[in-house]
Structure formats: structure tokens, C-alpha cells
Design a protein around this motif. Structure first.
Motif, PDB file in Angstrom:
ATOM      1  N   ALA A 298       2.457  13.166  -9.961  1.00 60.28           N
ATOM      2  CA  ALA A 298       1.326  12.623  -9.182  1.00 60.28           C
ATOM      3  C   ALA A 298       1.234  13.265  -7.751  1.00 60.28           C
ATOM      4  CB  ALA A 298       1.310  11.338  -9.163  1.00 60.28           C
ATOM      5  N   ILE A 299       2.092  13.591  -7.306  1.00 57.92           N
ATOM      6  CA  ILE A 299       1.959  13.838  -5.851  1.00 57.92           C
ATOM      7  C   ILE A 299       1.476  15.522  -5.667  1.00 57.92           C
ATOM      8  CG2 ILE A 299       3.539  15.017  -3.816  1.00 57.92           C
ATOM      9  CD1 ILE A 299       5.073  12.629  -3.995  1.00 57.92           C
ATOM     10  N   PRO A 300       1.835  16.549  -6.516  1.00 58.76           N
ATOM     11  CA  PRO A 300       1.254  17.798  -6.587  1.00 58.76           C
ATOM     12  C   PRO A 300      -0.157  17.512  -7.050  1.00 58.76           C
ATOM     13  CG  PRO A 300       2.919  17.939  -8.220  1.00 58.76           C
ATOM     14  CD  PRO A 300       3.274  16.626  -7.219  1.00 58.76           C
ATOM     15  N   LEU A 301      -0.441  16.867  -7.964  1.00 67.56           N
ATOM     16  CA  LEU A 301      -1.803  16.849  -8.430  1.00 67.56           C
ATOM     17  C   LEU A 301      -2.765  16.125  -7.319  1.00 67.56           C
ATOM     18  CD1 LEU A 301      -4.052  16.332 -10.864  1.00 67.56           C
ATOM     19  CD2 LEU A 301      -3.018  14.077 -11.270  1.00 67.56           C
ATOM     20  N   PHE A 302      -2.493  15.182  -6.586  1.00 64.16           N
ATOM     21  CA  PHE A 302      -3.395  14.744  -5.717  1.00 64.16           C
ATOM     22  C   PHE A 302      -3.368  15.820  -4.568  1.00 64.16           C
ATOM     23  CE2 PHE A 302      -1.314  10.101  -6.845  1.00 64.16           C
ATOM     24  CZ  PHE A 302      -2.316  10.003  -7.603  1.00 64.16           C
ATOM     25  N   GLY A 303      -2.364  16.428  -4.172  1.00 58.67           N
ATOM     26  CA  GLY A 303      -2.301  17.656  -3.241  1.00 58.67           C
ATOM     27  C   GLY A 303      -3.439  18.417  -3.781  1.00 58.67           C
ATOM     28  N   TRP A 304      -3.468  19.091  -5.130  1.00 54.67           N
ATOM     29  CA  TRP A 304      -4.251  19.878  -5.533  1.00 54.67           C
ATOM     30  C   TRP A 304      -5.806  19.283  -5.557  1.00 54.67           C
ATOM     31  CZ3 TRP A 304      -6.913  19.308 -10.495  1.00 54.67           C
ATOM     32  CH2 TRP A 304      -7.572  20.474 -10.875  1.00 54.67           C
ATOM     33  N   LEU A 305      -5.997  17.962  -5.856  1.00 56.44           N
ATOM     34  CA  LEU A 305      -7.397  17.497  -5.823  1.00 56.44           C
ATOM     35  C   LEU A 305      -7.731  17.505  -4.210  1.00 56.44           C
ATOM     36  CD1 LEU A 305      -6.891  14.304  -8.212  1.00 56.44           C
ATOM     37  CD2 LEU A 305      -8.401  16.583  -8.729  1.00 56.44           C
ATOM     38  N   THR A 339       7.721  -5.657 -19.004  1.00 60.63           N
ATOM     39  CA  THR A 339       6.916  -4.617 -19.008  1.00 60.63           C
ATOM     40  C   THR A 339       5.885  -4.613 -18.129  1.00 60.63           C
ATOM     41  OG1 THR A 339       7.429  -4.504 -21.567  1.00 60.63           O
ATOM     42  CG2 THR A 339       5.469  -3.441 -20.617  1.00 60.63           C
ATOM     43  N   ILE A 340       5.094  -5.759 -17.847  1.00 62.23           N
ATOM     44  CA  ILE A 340       4.212  -5.859 -17.096  1.00 62.23           C
ATOM     45  C   ILE A 340       4.868  -5.705 -15.583  1.00 62.23           C
ATOM     46  CG2 ILE A 340       2.445  -7.457 -15.911  1.00 62.23           C
ATOM     47  CD1 ILE A 340       2.191  -8.696 -18.500  1.00 62.23           C
ATOM     48  N   VAL A 341       5.806  -6.195 -15.164  1.00 62.11           N
ATOM     49  CA  VAL A 341       6.472  -5.822 -13.871  1.00 62.11           C
ATOM     50  C   VAL A 341       6.643  -4.386 -13.397  1.00 62.11           C
ATOM     51  CG1 VAL A 341       8.372  -6.331 -12.599  1.00 62.11           C
ATOM     52  CG2 VAL A 341       7.396  -8.023 -13.566  1.00 62.11           C
ATOM     53  N   ILE A 342       7.213  -3.644 -14.652  1.00 66.61           N
ATOM     54  CA  ILE A 342       7.587  -2.428 -14.474  1.00 66.61           C
ATOM     55  C   ILE A 342       6.337  -1.506 -14.218  1.00 66.61           C
ATOM     56  CG2 ILE A 342       8.304  -0.222 -15.675  1.00 66.61           C
ATOM     57  CD1 ILE A 342      10.641  -2.085 -16.899  1.00 66.61           C
ATOM     58  N   CYS A 343       5.191  -1.678 -14.946  1.00 65.92           N
ATOM     59  CA  CYS A 343       4.045  -1.083 -14.861  1.00 65.92           C
ATOM     60  C   CYS A 343       3.229  -1.592 -13.612  1.00 65.92           C
ATOM     61  CB  CYS A 343       2.889  -1.487 -16.164  1.00 65.92           C
ATOM     62  SG  CYS A 343       3.613  -0.792 -17.662  1.00 65.92           S
ATOM     63  N   THR A 344       3.376  -2.690 -13.287  1.00 68.43           N
ATOM     64  CA  THR A 344       2.753  -2.883 -11.838  1.00 68.43           C
ATOM     65  C   THR A 344       3.465  -2.205 -10.580  1.00 68.43           C
ATOM     66  OG1 THR A 344       2.474  -5.202 -12.743  1.00 68.43           O
ATOM     67  CG2 THR A 344       2.390  -4.946 -10.326  1.00 68.43           C
ATOM     68  N   ILE A 345       4.778  -2.005 -10.799  1.00 64.64           N
ATOM     69  CA  ILE A 345       5.344  -1.262  -9.682  1.00 64.64           C
ATOM     70  C   ILE A 345       4.941   0.288  -9.775  1.00 64.64           C
ATOM     71  CG2 ILE A 345       7.441  -0.553  -8.948  1.00 64.64           C
ATOM     72  CD1 ILE A 345       8.716  -3.132  -9.849  1.00 64.64           C
ATOM     73  N   VAL A 346       4.857   0.712 -10.789  1.00 69.25           N
ATOM     74  CA  VAL A 346       4.490   2.094 -11.120  1.00 69.25           C
ATOM     75  C   VAL A 346       2.876   2.221 -10.462  1.00 69.25           C
ATOM     76  CG1 VAL A 346       3.823   3.801 -12.569  1.00 69.25           C
ATOM     77  CG2 VAL A 346       5.849   2.469 -13.012  1.00 69.25           C
ATOM     78  N   VAL A 347       2.021   1.502 -10.948  1.00 69.62           N
ATOM     79  CA  VAL A 347       0.884   1.612 -10.419  1.00 69.62           C
ATOM     80  C   VAL A 347       0.475   1.318  -8.751  1.00 69.62           C
ATOM     81  CG1 VAL A 347      -1.602   0.578 -10.583  1.00 69.62           C
ATOM     82  CG2 VAL A 347      -0.215   0.701 -12.669  1.00 69.62           C
ATOM     83  N   ALA A 348       1.220   0.373  -8.199  1.00 69.53           N
ATOM     84  CA  ALA A 348       1.267  -0.020  -6.991  1.00 69.53           C
ATOM     85  C   ALA A 348       1.708   1.309  -6.129  1.00 69.53           C
ATOM     86  CB  ALA A 348       1.838  -1.201  -6.591  1.00 69.53           C
ATOM     87  N   ILE A 349       2.698   1.626  -6.480  1.00 75.45           N
ATOM     88  CA  ILE A 349       3.465   2.964  -5.680  1.00 75.45           C
ATOM     89  C   ILE A 349       2.756   4.224  -5.896  1.00 75.45           C
ATOM     90  CG2 ILE A 349       5.268   4.334  -5.431  1.00 75.45           C
ATOM     91  CD1 ILE A 349       7.120   1.949  -6.051  1.00 75.45           C
ATOM     92  N   THR A 350       2.208   4.575  -7.182  1.00 78.36           N
ATOM     93  CA  THR A 350       1.523   5.692  -7.461  1.00 78.36           C
ATOM     94  C   THR A 350       0.149   5.865  -6.679  1.00 78.36           C
ATOM     95  OG1 THR A 350       2.417   5.909  -9.596  1.00 78.36           O
ATOM     96  CG2 THR A 350       0.421   7.262  -9.192  1.00 78.36           C
ATOM     97  N   PHE A 351      -0.651   4.943  -6.738  1.00 79.18           N
ATOM     98  CA  PHE A 351      -2.090   4.797  -6.133  1.00 79.18           C
ATOM     99  C   PHE A 351      -1.993   4.242  -4.833  1.00 79.18           C
ATOM    100  CE2 PHE A 351      -2.791   4.996 -10.688  1.00 79.18           C
ATOM    101  CZ  PHE A 351      -3.217   6.132 -10.909  1.00 79.18           C
ATOM    102  N   GLY A 352      -1.094   3.272  -4.360  1.00 81.74           N
ATOM    103  CA  GLY A 352      -1.155   2.580  -3.019  1.00 81.74           C
ATOM    104  C   GLY A 352      -0.252   3.730  -2.083  1.00 81.74           C
ATOM    105  N   GLN A 353       0.703   4.206  -2.461  1.00 78.43           N
ATOM    106  CA  GLN A 353       1.399   5.144  -1.671  1.00 78.43           C
ATOM    107  C   GLN A 353       1.436   6.606  -1.943  1.00 78.43           C
ATOM    108  OE1 GLN A 353       5.658   4.996  -2.291  1.00 78.43           O
ATOM    109  NE2 GLN A 353       6.060   6.177  -0.133  1.00 78.43           N
ATOM    110  N   MET A 354       1.278   7.004  -3.259  1.00 76.28           N
ATOM    111  CA  MET A 354       1.735   8.498  -3.424  1.00 76.28           C
ATOM    112  C   MET A 354       0.511   9.329  -3.014  1.00 76.28           C
ATOM    113  SD  MET A 354       4.647   9.058  -3.832  1.00 76.28           S
ATOM    114  CE  MET A 354       6.303   8.097  -3.872  1.00 76.28           C
TER     115      MET A 354
END
Length: 437
Positions: A298-305, A339-354
Motif C-alpha cells: 500500500a505504501i508505494p502504491l499511495f506514493g505513486w498515486l 475476523t472482523i477485529v483483524i479486518c478492522t485493524i487492517v483497514v484503520a492502519i492502511t487508510f488512517g495511517q499508511m
């Protein structure tokens, strides 16, 4: 590095090969630094409140543990000031070698610390001192690592390649989480006695690898030009606060929301899920592991965008997400479904932080001229990290204690942080595809 081939970069083959070496050297060295810094966060949520503080009220012990976590963030501006000063006067390369040793020594010694039961109040005091040393090292390291890439890469690929340095964060986090996942499989008594120490002790070997890599890097052309023109700033930080206050405070504001989400999604959630929701360590560690795995791509993708769409557009989008997801974040965690907890952590960090974490690396650097860039970018980044990242888990734990366990005050805190960063984004100049000054 498939993104850095000769055609994509529009540079000569030998220059492309050199740039690939610079990028990967920075990524690997930074990964070692982040591993050292991030294993502390994992240990804070899972161990330190039990082994370094007096038995009694677990809520107060958790708040105290997060307080020591905050010390590392509060030390980072001091590290940025010290190493930024010499990085702008002596060069980027030398500072990178020194900072990785400072970080490594602090991390290794944490693994040797006696517990509260063994030496009493001296245990948390020593822990605070070593965490402070970690913060000094990371505070000085980040700016130099990013500048090694940003000052050497083509203008039209600065977002992509500058963000690549930040990939060291998820690599370091994956290593830290992986090590803790291994030792967490030990029986509880063994884990609490010696198992948690292993990730700290093995860091000394990683530091040796990182130091070797950094000693073989070359100084950036931008700094050599500053030296050749005899334009080296005598007191870069003083000059920044006298004549460049706006870009500095803009950089601070750009960091606030991103690091708040990192601290909540990556650290506070571990404590919340295990202590408040009764979930196992494995579930939250798996969530953090999955988030770091996604971040690698995700990080290089966001940098490219950001090179295509602009830095501001990407930051606005992440701020909007951060505000809108602040309440659903805890609603989803409260389902207690793994499953929901794991997905929530992934979404929060990917789009809120990364998003902002990756793009911020080149953008902070772009706000300052070469003679002040190490100090300006480092200090802006680290002051923002200290104000938001270091204090957010402590404030969140305190707010939940005040509200009787309710999560809504923490959600409002995340929304407020998003508003600060959105304001800074409005004030910041768009630097995508523009030449560095």
C-alpha cells in the motif's frame, strides 16, 4: 525493485542501479530502526504493565506503561534537533551510522532489565531512560534515511521512491510482531519471565547488519552542493524558527492524524482488545501482522498515486476516512469476532495511517531547502509524532477510564486530529512534480 527500473525512472542504467542501491539500503536500515522502536509498543500493550509496575490497579498500571511508551515519542524531537543540526552541517551519512547504534544499544539493554519485583521503582525508571534513548535514535534517523532517497531521485518519482523508505516501518513491524508471536506461544509463565526479552536481545545482530549497510552509502549530491557553495547553515534550527516557521508548523500539523491512527490502531487497540474485550493476544497480533503485510504494497502504491494526483488530494482523502471511521472502528472491535477485529485493524492502519505516512516522507522534505532540510523535515515530523503519537495511547487510556470504559471520547479525539491535519493540508503547498529548492 520493479518500480525503479531504467524505463520508469527515465535515467541512465548506471544511475538507476545506483538509485536502487540507495533505496534498498535506506529501507533495510530503517527497518532495523523501526523494529527496535516498535517492539517496545507491542511489549507495552502485552507485558510492561505487569512486569515493570507495582501490582494493584491494572488500569493505572496500563496508563503508566503507556506513559513510558510516550517517553520515546517525546524524545524524538530532541533526537531530530541534535542529529538534524549535524546532518545539515556534517552530512546525512554520518548521522545514519550513529543513530542506528544509539537505537540498538537502548533496545538491547531493555531486554536485560530487572523487573519491578526484583529491584522495585528502579525498574520503571531504567525503562524510561532506555526508552528515551530509543526515541533519540529514531528521532535523528528518519530524516537522514528519507533524504538519502529524496535528494537522489527524479522529480516525477519523488512520491513513489520517497515513500519506499517508509516500507521499512511495516518490515520492522512484521519482524517485531513475528518475534512476539513466536515467544507468545510459550507458556504464560515462561513468556512473562524470559520470553518477552528475546525480541529485544536479538536486535543487536540486526543493528550490525544495518550499520554495515549504512557505512557503505554515499553522501547525497544535494548536500555536497551546499558544501561546495559554502552555504552550510551554522544554526539550522534557529534559522527555521526565525525565517521558516510556516513550513515547520505545517509539517507538524500534517503528522497529527496519521500518528494518532497509528497509535490507536497499532498499540492502544492491543490493550483494549485484550483487557476490555477479553480477546487473545494472538488475534490482535494477527491483525497488526496483516496490516503490516498490506502496508508493504500500500505504501508505494499511495506514493505513486501522489505523483499522479498530488500530495494534497491523497491527504484530504485520508483525513476524510479518518474522521468517518473513528466511531465504526470501536463498533467493529466490540463485536469480538476475530475476523472482523483483524479486518478492522487492517483497514484503520492502511487508510488512517499508511496513506499519510508514505506520502508524508517526501512531502516534509519538499517543504524545506537543502541547507535546512534535515533539521526542518526531521523536527516537523518528530514534533508531530510526539504531540499526537506519544500522547494518544496515554490520553485514550485515560479517557476510557474517565468515561467508565466507553470508547466515544477516543473516537472524538481521532476526529479532532483529522481536522488538524486537514487544516495543515490546506495550508501546505502542492509539491508533486515540482523541483526541490
Amino acid at each position: 525493485m520493479t518500480v525503479a527500473d531504467d524505463v520508469t525512472l527515465n535515467v541512465a542504467p548506471d544511475e538507476a542501479a545506483s538509485l536502487r542501491r540507495i533505496v534498498w539500503s535506506s529501507v533495510i536500515g530503517t527497518a532495523v530502526e523501526w523494529y527496535d522502536f516498535l517492539i517496545y509498543g507491542t511489549a507495552t500493550a502485552l507485558v510492561f504493565n505487569k512486569v515493570f509496575f507495582a501490582a494493584g490497579n491494572p488500569t493505572l498500571a496500563t496508563i503508566a506503561a503507556f506513559g513510558t511508551y510516550a517517553v520515546g515519542f517525546l524524545a524524538r524531537p530532541l533526537g531530530a534537533a541534535i542529529f538534524g543540526h549535524y546532518g545539515d552541517r556534517v552530512g546525512r551519512k554520518a548521522m545514519l551510522a550513529i543513530t542506528i547504534m544509539v537505537m540498538g544499544i537502548g533496545t538491547f539493554l531493555i531486554g536485560l532489565l530487572p523487573t519491578y519485583q526484583q529491584i522495585g521503582i528502579a525498574a520503571p525508571l531504567l525503562l524510561i531512560g532506555l526508552r528515551f534513548l530509543q526515541g533519540i535514535g529514531l528521532g535523528g534517523e528518519w530524516g537522514g534515511a528519507v533524504l538519502m532517497v529524496v535528494e537522489n531521485c527524479p522529480t516525477h518519482r519523488r512520491g513513489l521512491l520517497g515513500s519506499m523508505v517508509q516500507v521499512g516501518n511495516p518490515i520492522g513491524n512484521l519482524a517485531a510482531i513475528g518475534m512476539f508471536a513466536l515467544v507468545a506461544s510459550l507458556p504464560e509463565s515462561d513468556f512473562m519471565t524470559y520470553g518477552w526479552r528475546i525480541p529485544f536481545l536479538i536486535s543487536i545482530a540486526l543493528v550490525g547488519v544495518g550499520l554495515y549497510i549504512r557505512l557503505n552509502m554515499e553522501e547525497t549530491a544535494a548536500f555536497r552542493q551546499v558544501q561546495a557553495k559554502k552555504e552550510v547553515a551554522s544554526l539550522p534550527i534557529v534559522e527555521i524558527f526565525k525565517h521558516h516557521r510556516r513550513p515547520f508548523f505545517t509539517a507538524v500539523g500534517l503528522k497529527i492524524s496519521e500518528i494518532a491512527y497509528a497509535s490507536i490502531g497499532g498499540v492502544f487497540v492491543m490493550s483494549y482488545a485484550t483487557a476490555n474485550l477479553g480477546l487473545s493476544r494472538t488475534v490482535v497480533l494477527n491483525g497488526a501482522f496483516a496490516a503490516s503485510l498490506v502496508a508493504l504494497f500500500a505504501i508505494p502504491l499511495f506514493g505513486w498515486l501522489s505523483d499522479l494526483l498530488g500530495r494534497k488530494t491523497m491527504f484530504y482523502a485520508s483525513c476524510l476516512f479518518s474522521a468517518l471511521f473513528a466511531f465504526p472502528l470501536f463498533w467493529l472491535l466490540d463485536t469480538r469476532d476475530p475476523t472482523i477485529v483483524i479486518c478492522t485493524i487492517v483497514v484503520a492502519i492502511t487508510f488512517g495511517q499508511m496513506v499519510m505516512f508514505g506520502i508524508g516522507a517526501p512531502w516534509y522534505c519538499e517543504l524545506f531547502s537543502a541547507r535546512l532540510r534535515y533539521s526542518g523535515a526531521s523536527l516537523g515530523f518528530q514534533v508531530g509524532a510526539a504531540l499526537s503519537g506519544g500522547l494518544t495511547p496515554l490520553i485514550a487510556a485515560s479517557l476510557m477510564a474517565w468515561s467508565g470504559g466507553a470508547s466515544w471520547p477516543v473516537s472524538l479525539l481521532l476526529i479532532a486530529c483529522a481536522a488538524v491535519t486537514a487544516t495543515a493540508t490546506t495550508l501546505a503547498p502542492e509539491m508533486a512534480n515540482k523541483e526541490l529548492t
